[in-house]
Design an enzyme around this catalytic site. Sequence first.
Site, PDB file in Angstrom:
ATOM      1  N   VAL A 136       0.902  -1.157   0.000  1.00 46.28           N
ATOM      2  CA  VAL A 136       0.000   0.000   0.000  1.00 46.28           C
ATOM      3  C   VAL A 136       0.943   1.210   0.000  1.00 46.28           C
ATOM      4  O   VAL A 136       1.508   1.562   1.036  1.00 46.28           O
ATOM      5  CB  VAL A 136      -0.927   0.022   1.223  1.00 46.28           C
ATOM      6  CG1 VAL A 136      -1.718   1.319   1.274  1.00 46.28           C
ATOM      7  CG2 VAL A 136      -1.880  -1.178   1.192  1.00 46.28           C
ATOM      8  N   PRO A 137       1.159   1.838  -1.156  1.00 45.89           N
ATOM      9  CA  PRO A 137       2.251   2.816  -1.300  1.00 45.89           C
ATOM     10  C   PRO A 137       1.900   4.180  -0.716  1.00 45.89           C
ATOM     11  O   PRO A 137       1.760   5.183  -1.432  1.00 45.89           O
ATOM     12  CB  PRO A 137       2.442   2.885  -2.814  1.00 45.89           C
ATOM     13  CG  PRO A 137       1.077   2.618  -3.372  1.00 45.89           C
ATOM     14  CD  PRO A 137       0.457   1.611  -2.434  1.00 45.89           C
ATOM     15  N   CYS A 138       1.785   4.246   0.600  1.00 38.97           N
ATOM     16  CA  CYS A 138       1.415   5.512   1.239  1.00 38.97           C
ATOM     17  C   CYS A 138       2.512   6.552   1.109  1.00 38.97           C
ATOM     18  O   CYS A 138       2.272   7.730   1.392  1.00 38.97           O
ATOM     19  CB  CYS A 138       1.028   5.283   2.694  1.00 38.97           C
ATOM     20  SG  CYS A 138       2.287   4.497   3.689  1.00 38.97           S
ATOM     21  N   HIS A 139       3.722   6.155   0.654  1.00 38.10           N
ATOM     22  CA  HIS A 139       4.743   7.160   0.395  1.00 38.10           C
ATOM     23  C   HIS A 139       4.360   8.057  -0.778  1.00 38.10           C
ATOM     24  O   HIS A 139       4.954   9.119  -0.966  1.00 38.10           O
ATOM     25  CB  HIS A 139       6.103   6.496   0.136  1.00 38.10           C
ATOM     26  CG  HIS A 139       6.118   5.546  -1.015  1.00 38.10           C
ATOM     27  ND1 HIS A 139       5.593   4.274  -0.929  1.00 38.10           N
ATOM     28  CD2 HIS A 139       6.585   5.669  -2.290  1.00 38.10           C
ATOM     29  CE1 HIS A 139       5.751   3.654  -2.081  1.00 38.10           C
ATOM     30  NE2 HIS A 139       6.337   4.476  -2.923  1.00 38.10           N
TER      31      HIS A 139
END
Length: 414
Positions: A136-139
């Site tokens: 989950v690429p919350c960056h």
Amino acid sequence: MNRGFALFDTVIGVCGIAWSERGVTCVQLPDGDRGRTVERLLRVVPGTPEGVPPAAVRGAVAGVVRQLRGEPGGLASVELDMSGVPAFGRRVYETVRAVPAGESVTYAAVAERMGRPEAARAVGRALARNPFALVVPCHRVVPAGGRTGGAGGAWAGGGVTTRPGLRALESAARTAAAGGAAAGGPAAGGAGQGPGQGAGYGYGFDPGTAVAYLRASDPGLAAVMDRTGPFAMPLNAAASVFAALAEAIVHQQLSTKAAATIHGRLRGLFPGAGGLSAEHVLGADDELLRSAGLSRPKVASLRDLAHRVDTGMLPELEAIREMEDEAVVACLSSVRGIGRWTAQMFLMFRLGRPDVLPVDDLGLRHGFSIAFGGTAPAGVEEIEKRGALWRPFRSVACWYLWEALEEARRGPSS
């Protein structure tokens, strides 16, 4: 798929992954050491035993490893077990997974895409608890106005600076894939092949991507990079492992000028197109070798090197290029007179490896102090701690710190 967790190595350190029969339950970034990484992972999935990852989880591990190298990770297809995530959080994570690599959106934009424009703060809280780092690429989600934002969940160990670094990696990779300005070209302040490189032999990384990553990960280093200018670490291609290490042995504890003179004399003892070889050294007596200006310990080191090459105890250059950094260090350090520092210089300046941090190098310690306002040569722990921000491009950071030292030695320009 039974429940379990496992640790795995990446370019930024040891990461953790946990799984259930439904899919991956947690991806944890490094938290200093293996014990703390496990401790943080088990806060998310308490009671999970250590185990051997099944095939699907091994695929997720491979994707994370690639992603942290700045390569396409293929994480979009990883199955996640979100049974422990509230319904709102699941919607947030699913929405964020649709954000392409190399792009970034605000918390408000995620809320808009969910049809909940009033829920930007709730989106931020959900992402702060994200247990699926990278998958989950919350960056890729940033606060409005470009603020840094907090880091929580599986990101807590990785540190907030990892997020802008990953965005920079993805952006550079996307630009290169789209055929835009080469990441290592002049527009990016990078470099292509270095001086002395043979055809087809260059850095083991894209310099422009490395520069972008370091700028995003460490603003203090970015200031040093601005003063220094484009990255231009020279690479010195070697004809063989023997030739490279023989030159290193000759240069030890001598000025560059004196070492070059002795090395030239040594090669001159054996004229011919093939250059200095193990056979030459093994066939010569000590008096002949010492006539070039070599000390007795260096003659002994050259003989040990020649013996190991002649008997196949040292791999050929092409085989060494396929080895991991620490394996190369262990292999080369078996030669008399070759220590860890020399092996690390081989990795950086012969093989073009991206992530070498020679913490015992006095010049690096002085350069670090100059760059970051110290009054004495920096200590090993201090360099290692800040160096964690630079992974997987610590070689590039080191070059800039050496350049900072050289600039200080030259003094103010007239």
